[in-house]
Scaffold this motif. Sequence first.
Motif, PDB file in Angstrom:
ATOM      1  N   UNK A   1       0.898 -11.400  34.274  1.00  0.00           N
ATOM      2  CA  UNK A   1       2.346 -11.611  34.865  1.00  0.00           C
ATOM      3  C   UNK A   1       2.591 -11.100  35.864  1.00  0.00           C
ATOM      4  N   UNK A   2       1.999 -10.058  36.254  1.00  0.00           N
ATOM      5  CA  UNK A   2       2.373  -9.101  37.543  1.00  0.00           C
ATOM      6  C   UNK A   2       1.332  -9.776  38.656  1.00  0.00           C
ATOM      7  N   UNK A   3       0.151  -9.727  38.502  1.00  0.00           N
ATOM      8  CA  UNK A   3      -0.770 -10.267  39.305  1.00  0.00           C
ATOM      9  C   UNK A   3      -1.562 -11.681  38.825  1.00  0.00           C
ATOM     10  N   UNK A   4      -1.283 -12.595  39.359  1.00  0.00           N
ATOM     11  CA  UNK A   4      -1.513 -13.956  38.913  1.00  0.00           C
ATOM     12  C   UNK A   4      -2.949 -14.118  38.824  1.00  0.00           C
ATOM     13  N   UNK A   5      -3.723 -13.576  39.924  1.00  0.00           N
ATOM     14  CA  UNK A   5      -5.224 -14.115  39.961  1.00  0.00           C
ATOM     15  C   UNK A   5      -5.895 -12.639  39.939  1.00  0.00           C
ATOM     16  N   UNK A   6      -5.541 -11.788  39.275  1.00  0.00           N
ATOM     17  CA  UNK A   6      -6.203 -10.538  39.119  1.00  0.00           C
ATOM     18  C   UNK A   6      -7.377 -10.377  38.132  1.00  0.00           C
ATOM     19  N   UNK A   7      -7.578 -11.405  37.514  1.00  0.00           N
ATOM     20  CA  UNK A   7      -8.596 -11.418  36.520  1.00  0.00           C
ATOM     21  C   UNK A   7      -9.059 -10.206  35.658  1.00  0.00           C
ATOM     22  N   UNK A   8      -7.840  -9.831  34.841  1.00  0.00           N
ATOM     23  CA  UNK A   8      -7.815  -8.556  34.109  1.00  0.00           C
ATOM     24  C   UNK A   8      -9.027  -8.703  32.962  1.00  0.00           C
ATOM     25  N   UNK A   9      -9.452  -7.273  32.705  1.00  0.00           N
ATOM     26  CA  UNK A   9     -10.201  -7.278  31.525  1.00  0.00           C
ATOM     27  C   UNK A   9      -9.970  -6.211  30.611  1.00  0.00           C
TER      28      UNK A   9
ATOM     29  N   UNK B   1      -4.412  -7.023  20.766  1.00  0.00           N
ATOM     30  CA  UNK B   1      -3.971  -5.995  21.821  1.00  0.00           C
ATOM     31  C   UNK B   1      -4.699  -6.500  23.070  1.00  0.00           C
ATOM     32  N   UNK B   2      -6.023  -6.969  23.059  1.00  0.00           N
ATOM     33  CA  UNK B   2      -6.580  -7.279  24.191  1.00  0.00           C
ATOM     34  C   UNK B   2      -5.651  -8.463  24.775  1.00  0.00           C
TER      35      UNK B   2
END
Length: 504
Positions: A123-131, A113-114
């Motif tokens: 895919x929406x914000x390319x450089x958003x560094x999601x956690x 899931x992570x």
Amino acid sequence: MFIFGAFAIDLQPVIISPLIEDSITEKIEKPISTSYIDQLGGVDSTSVVDLPLRLLRVFSTEDYPVISGDQYLLTYYENGKIVSYPITVPYNKVINLGVFGSIDASALNYLELKAKVEKQVLGTYQYSNPQFLITSTGVFPISVKGEVVKATQVDAWGLTRLSDVAYLALDNASTRKVVVKKADGTETSYDLYAALMEGDASQNPYLTAKDTVIFQPKTKQVEIYGEVARAGAYQIEDKEDLVAAITRYAKGFAPTANRTNVAITRNSISGIENLQINANSRAIYALSDGDKIFVKANEVEYPSISLEGALIPSKTDTNYIQGAYTSKYFYKFAPEETLIEMLETVSSLFSSYSDLKEATLIRNGEEMKLNLEDILYKNAELRLMRLEAGDKIYIPFSQMLVTVNGAVNKAGAFGYVPGRTLSYYLNQAGGLANNAKGMDKIKVYDKFGSQIASSEIIPSEAIIEVERDTFATNIAPIVTVVGLVGSIVSIALNVAYLITAATK
């Protein structure tokens, strides 16, 4: 306390080391737990642990399943700012990610899931560094019934396994057949013994929401004692015989086991049966529920040492001397037994006559002085010396003695008391015997063998000789013979008289 053997070496009393007795009786008398939990090696008594520990376990495992009620926190950069988005997994496990869409997590674990969530955000914000991190785990109820105190529901979470609810089972529940019934009605039987004691993880599944755990009654349980690697109570399979049960569950025979003499106690319709089985034979010996199996040990001949000298005698000791004690014992000792362990066992044999400071050890023909008092009470270095077969320990007398021999009622050696006269020691010896010549015929010798006056104070190590009346002793059989001859002559004369009278 020590134990006398029911046998003797050279007719001397034998003491058996308590270390030997302990090693023999421990395997016979040590209680075996038959509880359900102990048969499974002991398991946790709860199905849900505290949240911090749950989170640590989630982070350290690869297969934590996503469950309803899990809480996550999604963070990412948007226009130079950190955005935090809390998420709770709904009942249907379809997670709404807002502008990032939704994900069906019903068949996913946490790591899967992570990865999906972070990919959709990128895919929406390319450089958003999601956690995407889990902050709390969901909890759900499961039902437990069957061989339990009462049917109940308990809380579980994503990493609750079948074994985590084993603490609810009664002792008559089966460890080999535990059924898990799913919400759709399908049932699967699991073997908790194979899971926990033999490491078969497939027999210890994770529980899920709406599961029902059903503990079945046990069918065949035996107890195995004695010379085996792991004694215990075990629920065995129907196909397993005596040797198979000992091999699989008790982990085999110990090197000291007597495989030809395995005892089985069995409760049958006719009463208690006591069976003797040769486990070396090729015969298959079936077991019954409730069998108690005892694997006997090969008989072991333990080595011995001898103790002699100023020791309190046993009741049957023929070396008893009135007033002092000169006795001999044999002591059977356990492997690696030390001098101090032996002395603590036999210490009740020592008395005020025992000179513990001047004892002697004879080993392989060589003498060694032993201060047993220091060894017993002052932690002397020799206390840890190992006993060896054939050792001889002699304990001399510490108290000075006076010996009374001859025509007295109880000849022997008696403790010296300063200032005492002849009459004191004669009283100790029970007084003069009937065949004593009299007080004027008593001779007293000092420790150097010189005669001293009997009227003087008796010195230590003196020897008192009471002369016997040998005439009175020797005349008795002569008088008896003379009387017998006289009786015979009298009878002969009477017979002759009767014959003469009859002829007239």
